[in-house]
Design an enzyme around this catalytic site. Structure first.
Site, PDB file in Angstrom:
ATOM      1  N   ASN A 279      -6.840  -6.224  -4.316  1.00 13.12           N
ATOM      2  CA  ASN A 279      -7.872  -5.195  -4.173  1.00 13.12           C
ATOM      3  C   ASN A 279      -7.179  -3.829  -4.169  1.00 13.12           C
ATOM      4  OD1 ASN A 279      -9.970  -3.514  -3.457  1.00 13.12           O
ATOM      5  ND2 ASN A 279     -10.176  -4.308  -1.357  1.00 13.12           N
ATOM      6  N   TRP A 280      -7.218  -3.154  -5.316  1.00  9.45           N
ATOM      7  CA  TRP A 280      -6.485  -1.881  -5.439  1.00  9.45           C
ATOM      8  C   TRP A 280      -7.179  -0.738  -4.702  1.00  9.45           C
ATOM      9  CZ3 TRP A 280      -4.974  -1.572 -11.375  1.00  9.45           C
ATOM     10  CH2 TRP A 280      -4.174  -2.688 -11.692  1.00  9.45           C
TER      11      TRP A 280
ATOM     12  N   HIS B 216     -17.195  -5.379   1.172  1.00  5.69           N
ATOM     13  CA  HIS B 216     -15.926  -5.013   1.818  1.00  5.69           C
ATOM     14  C   HIS B 216     -16.245  -4.124   3.020  1.00  5.69           C
ATOM     15  CE1 HIS B 216     -12.024  -3.312   2.618  1.00  5.69           C
ATOM     16  NE2 HIS B 216     -11.523  -4.322   1.933  1.00  5.69           N
TER      17      HIS B 216
ATOM     18  N   GLU C 163     -11.958 -10.894   6.333  1.00  5.82           N
ATOM     19  CA  GLU C 163     -11.022  -9.791   6.577  1.00  5.82           C
ATOM     20  C   GLU C 163     -11.339  -9.102   7.896  1.00  5.82           C
ATOM     21  OE1 GLU C 163      -9.397  -8.233   2.557  1.00  5.82           O
ATOM     22  OE2 GLU C 163     -11.325  -7.271   2.900  1.00  5.82           O
TER      23      GLU C 163
ATOM     24  N   GLY D 127      -4.958  -2.853   6.426  1.00  4.03           N
ATOM     25  CA  GLY D 127      -4.140  -1.665   6.211  1.00  4.03           C
ATOM     26  C   GLY D 127      -3.417  -1.179   7.460  1.00  4.03           C
TER      27      GLY D 127
ATOM     28  N   SER E 284      -3.575  -7.064   5.768  1.00  4.99           N
ATOM     29  CA  SER E 284      -2.116  -7.015   5.871  1.00  4.99           C
ATOM     30  C   SER E 284      -1.420  -8.308   5.454  1.00  4.99           C
ATOM     31  CB  SER E 284      -1.683  -6.590   7.281  1.00  4.99           C
ATOM     32  OG  SER E 284      -2.207  -5.305   7.584  1.00  4.99           O
TER      33      SER E 284
ATOM     34  N   GLY F 270      -4.612  -5.918  -0.199  1.00  6.03           N
ATOM     35  CA  GLY F 270      -4.717  -4.494  -0.488  1.00  6.03           C
ATOM     36  C   GLY F 270      -3.345  -3.916  -0.797  1.00  6.03           C
ATOM     37  N   GLY F 271      -2.704  -3.333   0.212  1.00  6.07           N
ATOM     38  CA  GLY F 271      -1.428  -2.638   0.046  1.00  6.07           C
ATOM     39  C   GLY F 271      -0.391  -3.400  -0.773  1.00  6.07           C
TER      40      GLY F 271
HETATM   41  P1  PGA Z   1      -4.606  -4.694   3.201  1.00  4.17           P
HETATM   42  O1  PGA Z   1      -6.128  -4.638   2.632  1.00  4.17           O
HETATM   43  O2  PGA Z   1      -3.960  -5.901   2.546  1.00  4.17           O
HETATM   44  O3  PGA Z   1      -3.985  -3.406   2.751  1.00  4.17           O
HETATM   45  O4  PGA Z   1      -4.686  -4.838   4.672  1.00  4.17           O
HETATM   46  C1  PGA Z   1      -6.869  -5.810   2.453  1.00  4.17           C
HETATM   47  C2  PGA Z   1      -8.288  -5.466   2.024  1.00  4.17           C
HETATM   48  O5  PGA Z   1      -8.899  -4.573   2.636  1.00  4.17           O
HETATM   49  O6  PGA Z   1      -8.838  -6.075   1.072  1.00  4.17           O
END
Ligand code: PGA
Length: 258
Positions: free
Chosen positions: A10-11, A102, A174, A180, A220, A241-242
């Site tokens: 997920n960019w 999301h 999530e 994040g 994360s 995400g990251g």
């Molecule tokens: P993250 O984001 O891996 O940066 O914690 C995950 C997401 O919100 O899909």
């Protein structure tokens, strides 16, 4: 019971179309060098809308095994909905997945469970695989009502759905406090909720659906914790995400089995 693992990047609102080009090529190269088996783990990226055409062009030209999708979709077909993107537009761009619900859209755009459910319905009817996101805030976790809260989100979104349709979606759990923040839920915390989701699907839609629906963990997730997460009985992949913004880390996660 064969659920194909899924690594989904997920960019969010990162990378312009030139950077998207670079990242997709980087991921493809990493996976090729390591003889990644796309049947063993599906690899999907979710670029911003403005990057999707570019991603389509590379994927088609180089016949890449990488799939892609959109981070959101409109419930309307067309017309006076400024800023919205329709399923027909995404279809033309070769998307196969669509994320909805999301926590960032629920929080910053006031999306309700009902709207999220309608988006999932719209996406499924248009031939996409919906990735239905759910997850609790820190206060809910502290109050100990996280399982109840998450099941409530899912049941509200999928009310009235057939067992067959539910089997075709992907659920992404999530916890908001882990997104994040570098704070991953422990694999036991993640499994507790993902297991409860599968049990709820079993009660509401039967064994075949519960055994077929893929459930992802997100928050994360990174190369250091992916193996342990994937070892959990009810975790079938991750929404990342990251760590999905770097070709090396994302590709390493797609090869969690190696
Ligand atoms: P993250 O984001 O891996 O940066 O914690 C995950 C997401 O919100 O899909």
């Amino acid at each position: 019971m064969t659920r194909t693992p899924l690594m989904a990047g997920n960019w969010k609102m990162n990378l312009d179309h030139l950077e998207a080009n670079h990242l997709v090529q980087g991921i493809a190269m990493e996976l090729k060098d390591h003889h990644h088996d796309y049947d063993r783990c599906e690899v999907v990226v979710f670029p911003p809308f403005t990057d999707i055409r570019t991603v389509q062009t590379i994927v088609d030209a180089d016949e890449l095994g990488i799939k892609y999708g959109a981070q959101d979709v409109s419930i309307h077909d067309n017309g006076a909905y400024t800023g919205e993107i329709s399923t027909a537009m995404l279809d033309k761009l070769g998307c196969s997945y669509v994320i909805m619900g999301h926590s960032e859209r629920r929080e910053y755009h006031g999306e309700s469970d009902e709207l999220v459910g309608a988006k999932a319905r719209k996406a499924l009817d248009a031939g996409f695989t919906p990735v239905l996101c759910c997850g609790e805030a820190l206060e809910v976790r502290k109050a100990g009502t996280h399982v109840e809260f998450v099941l409530g989100q899912i049941r509200a979104a999928l009310a009235g759905w057939s067992a067959e349709d539910v089997a075709a979606i992907v659920v992404a759990y999530e916890p908001i406090w882990a997104i994040g923040t570098g704070e991953t839920a422990t694999s036991q915390d993640a499994q507790e909720v993902c297991g409860a989701i599968r049990q709820a699907l079993r009660e509401d839609f039967g064994d075949a659906t519960a055994d077929a629906t893929r459930i992802l963990y997100g928050g994360s997730a990174n190369p250091g914790n992916i193996k342990e997460l994937m070892a959990q009985a009810d975790i079938d992949g991750a929404l990342i995400g990251g760590a999905s913004l770097k070709a090396e880390s994302f590709a390493e996660m797609a090869r969690f089995y190696a």
